[in-house]
Design a protein around this motif. Structure first.
Motif, short mmCIF file in Angstrom:
data_model
loop_
_atom_site.label_atom_id
_atom_site.label_comp_id
_atom_site.label_asym_id
_atom_site.label_seq_id
_atom_site.Cartn_x
_atom_site.Cartn_y
_atom_site.Cartn_z
N VAL A 398 0.84 -1.20 0.00
CA VAL A 398 0.00 0.00 0.00
C VAL A 398 0.88 1.25 0.00
O VAL A 398 0.63 2.20 -0.75
CB VAL A 398 -0.95 0.01 1.22
N ALA A 399 1.91 1.25 0.85
CA ALA A 399 2.81 2.40 0.91
C ALA A 399 3.49 2.64 -0.44
O ALA A 399 3.57 3.78 -0.91
CB ALA A 399 3.86 2.19 2.00
N GLY A 400 3.96 1.59 -1.06
CA GLY A 400 4.63 1.73 -2.35
C GLY A 400 3.69 2.14 -3.46
O GLY A 400 4.11 2.76 -4.44
N ILE A 407 6.18 5.85 -2.37
CA ILE A 407 6.40 6.05 -3.81
C ILE A 407 7.81 6.56 -4.07
O ILE A 407 8.51 6.10 -4.97
CB ILE A 407 5.35 7.02 -4.38
N ARG A 408 8.25 7.51 -3.25
CA ARG A 408 9.59 8.07 -3.43
C ARG A 408 10.67 7.01 -3.16
O ARG A 408 11.71 6.98 -3.82
CB ARG A 408 9.78 9.28 -2.52
N ALA A 409 10.43 6.14 -2.17
CA ALA A 409 11.40 5.08 -1.87
C ALA A 409 11.52 4.10 -3.03
O ALA A 409 12.63 3.65 -3.38
CB ALA A 409 10.99 4.35 -0.59
N LYS A 412 13.48 5.60 -5.85
CA LYS A 412 14.90 5.73 -5.55
C LYS A 412 15.63 4.39 -5.51
O LYS A 412 16.75 4.27 -6.05
CB LYS A 412 15.08 6.44 -4.20
N TYR A 413 14.99 3.36 -4.91
CA TYR A 413 15.68 2.10 -4.67
C TYR A 413 15.13 0.91 -5.45
O TYR A 413 15.68 -0.19 -5.37
CB TYR A 413 15.65 1.75 -3.17
N GLY A 414 14.04 1.10 -6.18
CA GLY A 414 13.46 0.00 -6.93
C GLY A 414 12.45 -0.78 -6.11
O GLY A 414 11.97 -0.34 -5.07
N HIS A 415 12.10 -1.98 -6.58
CA HIS A 415 11.06 -2.80 -5.96
C HIS A 415 11.37 -3.17 -4.51
O HIS A 415 12.53 -3.29 -4.13
CB HIS A 415 10.91 -4.14 -6.72
N PHE A 416 10.30 -3.36 -3.73
CA PHE A 416 10.43 -4.11 -2.48
C PHE A 416 10.64 -5.57 -2.87
O PHE A 416 9.92 -6.10 -3.71
CB PHE A 416 9.16 -4.02 -1.64
N GLU A 417 11.60 -6.23 -2.24
CA GLU A 417 11.80 -7.67 -2.47
C GLU A 417 11.24 -8.43 -1.28
O GLU A 417 11.60 -8.17 -0.13
CB GLU A 417 13.28 -7.97 -2.68
N ILE A 418 10.35 -9.37 -1.56
CA ILE A 418 9.65 -10.12 -0.52
C ILE A 418 9.93 -11.59 -0.72
O ILE A 418 9.77 -12.13 -1.83
CB ILE A 418 8.12 -9.86 -0.60
N SER A 419 10.34 -12.27 0.35
CA SER A 419 10.68 -13.68 0.23
C SER A 419 10.20 -14.45 1.45
O SER A 419 9.93 -13.87 2.51
CB SER A 419 12.20 -13.87 0.07
N GLY A 420 10.08 -15.78 1.29
CA GLY A 420 9.65 -16.64 2.38
C GLY A 420 9.42 -18.05 1.88
O GLY A 420 9.81 -18.40 0.76
N ASP A 421 8.79 -18.88 2.72
CA ASP A 421 8.49 -20.25 2.32
C ASP A 421 7.59 -20.26 1.08
O ASP A 421 6.68 -19.44 0.95
CB ASP A 421 7.77 -20.99 3.45
N LYS A 422 7.85 -21.20 0.20
CA LYS A 422 7.06 -21.29 -1.03
C LYS A 422 5.58 -21.47 -0.74
O LYS A 422 4.72 -20.92 -1.44
CB LYS A 422 7.57 -22.46 -1.88
N GLU A 423 5.27 -22.23 0.34
CA GLU A 423 3.86 -22.47 0.69
C GLU A 423 3.13 -21.19 1.10
O GLU A 423 1.90 -21.12 1.05
CB GLU A 423 3.75 -23.48 1.84
N ILE A 424 3.90 -20.19 1.50
CA ILE A 424 3.33 -18.88 1.85
C ILE A 424 3.38 -17.93 0.67
O ILE A 424 2.42 -17.23 0.36
CB ILE A 424 4.09 -18.26 3.05
N MET A 425 4.52 -17.89 0.01
CA MET A 425 4.73 -16.89 -1.04
C MET A 425 3.91 -17.15 -2.29
O MET A 425 3.49 -16.20 -2.97
CB MET A 425 6.22 -16.80 -1.41
#
Length: 456
Positions: A398-400, A407-409, A412-425
């Motif tokens: 939502v923030a992004g 939006i500014r972040a 400046k830095y590109g995508h948020f990268e989100i990772s975790g267990d495959k069963e969750i992601m």
């Protein structure tokens, strides 16, 4: 190009008619410790009501010449506005509801600064301290009354919804209003405005002249979801966590309409709380609903909840498709159970003190790239803790998507990268992809560039 604007000076009619010199000075202070920028941004969002934009950064840039100044006079205060959006005025006069909202913003900013922040009375690192701060902010905003009867229905859902979905939310609000219940929303457009508009008609037919339409927001989201003027009690909480707690502490039941990442955040928040063992016996009516066209949407939500939080979480809500009267009847029945439960426990109707909210749902989550990458998204944890971490995923998105700083972040830095267990992601990825394809991330007609990336 600068939009058509108006310069004006206004006085309060309801909220905060006097301020001390110290308070005025702090509101005019543009330094890091001052309140001017916070007041400026929230006031501009309120004045921008009705504009078809959900981009906080774009709003600030479009009205870059806007300024607000607090004028201290012998008989009280005035707000001096320069470059205010003309959409807030009719024939040169500010819409009364918008004027009330401006001074509600001023009231809450001053109160939080003076009475909550840096006040040893509130230990913001403790669960009890956070809850007490939410209570005091709501009480100061005149939201809490000892004589309150259990009849406040919180309505959640997206600001970016189809016309059919919007009309459905309006009809649900109408049925709720006919049954003499009140409405609380995030106060913005779409699924937040529709129920209030419907309820005003239902209340009018029942000759209810003082219907309660509460809008609860926070500084980060208000620019993307400008308060609609139907709201007759607006309150600004300091952040999204306290805003969400205000919803579940004051509301007696929740209706969820279709939405995007923000709605998913809200669903995960309330389910995470209800999954806590201490809340197992507490009645809390929770209904997901939409028109026939929303069938697939709620199937996806239900599958996501089942895949991540399990069957127990699915048992905490009902899904009702295309039956507005049934939604209102079920909610009224659920609230009756809430009333009986709280009476048996000698609990207040106006604030749900008995609900256990763990600290992971209360501590402010700042969606930096580092914090988003560090979220614990694995199966090996309690379900309510997993819900808390999943909520942060959607809060960051939502923030992004719509918040100025987010939006500014991303720029400046590109995508948020989100990772975790495959069963969750995998369920997370599937749900987000559905939101994108259904244009639930941004207002229709706006090209959506994802602010996130699911990584293995």
């Amino acid at each position: 190009m600068q939009e058509h604007t108006i310069d004006t000076r206004i006085s309060p009619e309801v909220h905060l008619t006097v301020l001390s010199r110290a308070e005025v000075n702090k509101l005019l202070d543009t330094s890091q410790g001052g309140l001017y920028q916070l007041l400026h941004n929230c006031a501009l969002a309120v004045l921008n009501c009705g504009c078809d934009s959900d981009d906080g950064k774009e709003l600030l840039e479009r009205y870059s010449d806007f300024s607000i100044k607090v004028i201290q006079e012998e008989r009280g205060i005035k707000l001096d506005l320069k470059g205010a959006p003309a959409i807030a005025f009719v024939d040169g006069e500010m819409i009364k509801g918008i004027r009330e909202h401006l001074f509600a913003v001023l009231r809450d900013i001053v109160y939080v600064s003076n009475e909550i922040n840096d006040n040893p009375k509130f230990d913001m690192q403790s669960s009890e301290g956070v809850t007490n701060s939410v209570f005091h902010i709501l009480r100061n905003a005149n939201i809490i009354h000892q004589s309150t009867e259990p009849k406040l229905v919180v309505c959640w859902g997206g600001h970016s919804i189809s016309r059919e979905e919007y009309l459905y939310t309006k009809q649900v609000g109408y049925e709720i209003g006919l049954r003499r219940m009140n409405i609380c929303t995030g106060c913005g457009p779409g699924a937040m405005k529709g129920p209030m508009k419907g309820a005003t008609i239902g209340h009018a037919k029942q000759r209810i002249n003082h219907g309660h339409y509460i809008g609860i927001t926070e500084p980060g989201i208000i620019a993307a979801e400008s308060p609609n003027p139907i709201v007759n009690d607006l309150v600004i909480l300091p952040d999204i966590e306290k805003r969400l707690e205000a919803f579940v502490r004051t509301g007696h039941g929740i209706v969820v309409f279709p939405g995007g990442a923000g709605t998913a955040e809200e669903i995960l928040y309330v389910l995470g709380i209800l999954l806590h063992p201490d809340n197992a016996e507490i009645p809390f009516p929770l209904i997901f609903t939409g028109p026939e066209s929303a069938t697939d949407y709620f199937r996806q939500i239900n599958e996501f909840v089942g895949s991540t939080l399990g069957f127990e979480a699915q048992q905490r809500y009902k899904i009702i498709i295309n039956d507005t009267a049934r939604v209102a009847r079920e909610m009224k029945l659920g609230i009756r159970q809430v009333r009986e439960f709280r009476r048996s426990k000698a609990d207040a109707y106006y604030f749900n003190w008995g609900l256990k909210i763990a600290s992971e749902f209360q501590q402010t989550f700042t969606p930096t790239h580092e914090n988003m990458a560090g979220l614990e998204l694995h199966k090996n944890q309690e379900k309510h803790q997993l819900a808390a971490n999943l909520r942060k995923v959607f809060s960051g998105i939502v923030a992004g998507n719509v918040k100025d700083e987010g939006i500014r972040a991303i720029e400046k830095y590109g995508h948020f990268e989100i990772s975790g267990d495959k069963e969750i992601m995998q369920p997370v990825d599937n749900l987000l992809a559905a939101f994108v394809s259904q244009q639930r991330m941004k207002l229709p007609g706006t090209a959506y560039v994802p602010c996130y990336k699911i990584v293995s």
